[in-house]
Design a protein around this motif. Structure first.
Motif, short mmCIF file in Angstrom:
data_model
loop_
_atom_site.label_atom_id
_atom_site.label_comp_id
_atom_site.label_asym_id
_atom_site.label_seq_id
_atom_site.Cartn_x
_atom_site.Cartn_y
_atom_site.Cartn_z
N THR A 1 6.55 4.69 6.28
CA THR A 1 6.66 4.45 4.90
C THR A 1 8.18 4.63 3.66
N VAL B 1 10.77 2.85 2.95
CA VAL B 1 11.05 1.51 3.26
C VAL B 1 12.09 1.04 2.96
N ARG C 1 2.70 0.10 8.68
CA ARG C 1 3.60 0.60 8.90
C ARG C 1 3.84 1.60 9.73
N SER D 1 11.05 -4.73 1.96
CA SER D 1 9.81 -4.95 2.38
C SER D 1 9.53 -4.93 1.16
N LEU E 1 1.78 -3.77 5.77
CA LEU E 1 2.61 -4.55 5.37
C LEU E 1 1.95 -6.09 4.41
#
Length: 414
Positions: A124, A126, A121, A371, A138
């Motif tokens: 971090t 999201v 990512r 996510s 991911l």
């Protein structure tokens, strides 16, 4: 300047987006007569900033060392011999295996470093500043597919509501039709009002303990097991939040909770028959009643509804699965039953005995982050050779005008 393949791809994507934005800003400048001096200055400054960034990206791409073309033996390939790239890595078994090995070893092995770099990512956080995920990489596409498949099975109600995928907390302007105005000239004016609906997200978390031997035994089998367990608990949690909300936060306002808020719109029934069904249907006006769904426990349906007949003695319940009804999809998540021609969704999360919810499920709006996150903790159960696994999805929602779009009935003895 040495750039990786992924960095070059990201710069090219940014370049394309900025070129589109620059074209839009230039078009605004052409129509400057409709703008104030202050607005024109703002557009001009944005145009300058975008152009400067495009110049920087152009220089980076021009001066970037072109990666050496790897020969066929050094390419990252999937099991079918196809090269794995920054675009397709997430669907590959190679990335999936490397992802889970990193949890087992508490680090990324040197042999897995290249393909894992595709999934790292950039940030971090999201959830746009509201919730920090902590997930560094991911989740593999196969895991995502499995988790959402199970969420649909255990969260049939959640699967049929309206979902958006905005980043972080949002305020959505929702329009509703008001009472039309009759004009003196014989025409009618339609009136619409807009209400700003604020939706916040929270982490919906499922935590399970797993013996480490399961992961060492077979990664594909472990992935399926983990997806089933995490998807099951998250699906049930989300189902409960849609109906009853979250008492600890305001991120989920449940439909039934909203209906019971003073002045309460909740009602009771003592006998279920043709007339009572008509009373329930009459509580929700068009267009919401036209698009309504029955929501109840499976046991309530078979005890109270399954054997009912109408005034002419014909069955009120029909078995006619029709694709496209709320809750129906290719996963077999929907009930095939219809009551008075409208679909039924079963959920175990109804709060009261033999209670019934009836209304337009599309008016419950959820903002769900795209996510999904998987994390692990090996230290907590180290002595038992177990790992604590945690799956998280960020979501939040509320019912729009619940007392207009739903009616709720609980059973009360006469």
């Amino acid at each position: 300047m040495k750039l990786t393949q992924k960095e070059i791809a990201e710069l090219k994507r940014e370049q394309t987006e900025l070129e589109t934005k620059r074209s839009e800003l230039k078009e605004k400048c052409k129509n400057h007569r409709d703008m104030s001096v202050e607005d024109l200055n703002g557009v001009t400054e944005n145009l300058r900033t975008v152009s400067e960034r495009l110049d920087i990206i152009g220089e980076q791409l021009k001066d970037a060392d072109v990666p050496e073309k790897r020969d066929v033996f050094n390419m990252i390939k999937d099991i079918n011999g196809k090269e794995i790239t920054a675009e397709n890595y997430r669907s590959s078994a190679k990335y999936r295996d490397a992802f889970y090995r990193s949890f087992l070893n508490n680090k990324v092995a040197e042999a897995d470093a290249e393909i894992m770099s595709f999934g790292k990512r950039a940030i971090t956080d999201v959830n746009g500043g509201a919730v920090t995920s902590g997930g560094e990489y991911l989740v593999p596409q196969t895991t995502l597919n499995n988790v959402y498949y199970v969420i649909k099975q255990y969260g049939k109600l959640y699967s049929s509501i309206t979902k958006y995928g905005f980043t972080g907390d949002v305020a959505l302007p929702i329009g509703t039709a008001g009472t039309p105005t009759d004009n003196a000239d014989g025409t009618t004016s339609l009136n619409f009002t807009f209400t700003e609906v604020k939706i916040s997200q929270m982490a919906v978390v499922a935590t399970i303990e797993v013996k480490n031997v399961l992961l060492r035994n077979s990664i594909p089998a472990f992935e399926q097991y983990l997806s089933n367990e995490i998807g099951k608990y998250i699906g049930i949690l989300l189902e409960n939040y849609v109906l009853s909300g979250s008492l600890s936060t305001s991120t989920f306002e449940g439909i039934i909770t909203a209906l019971k808020t003073a002045p309460s719109a909740a009602k009771t029934y003592s006998t279920m028959d043709w007339q009572q069904i008509a009373n329930i249907c009459a509580e929700v006006e068009s267009p919401y009643g036209d698009n309504a769904t029955w929501v109840m426990k499976r046991s309530t349906f078979f005890k109270k509804f399954f054997a009912l007949t109408d005034a002419a003695g014909k069955p009120l319940v029909t078995v006619a699965p029709v694709q496209g009804q709320p809750g129906q999809d290719n996963f077999g998540a929907a009930s095939p039953y219809l009551i008075a021609g409208q679909p039924v969704i079963f959920t175990s999360q109804m709060p009261d005995t033999d209670s019934i919810l009836y209304g337009d499920l599309t008016t419950f709006v959820v903002n769900e982050s795209g996510s999904f996150v998987i994390e692990s903790n090996t230290s907590e159960k180290f002595s038992a050779d177990k790992t604590v696994w945690r799956g998280k999805i960020y979501s939040g929602g509320k019912s729009l005008f619940a007392k207009d779009t739903f009616t709720y009935w609980s059973y009360e003895e006469a």
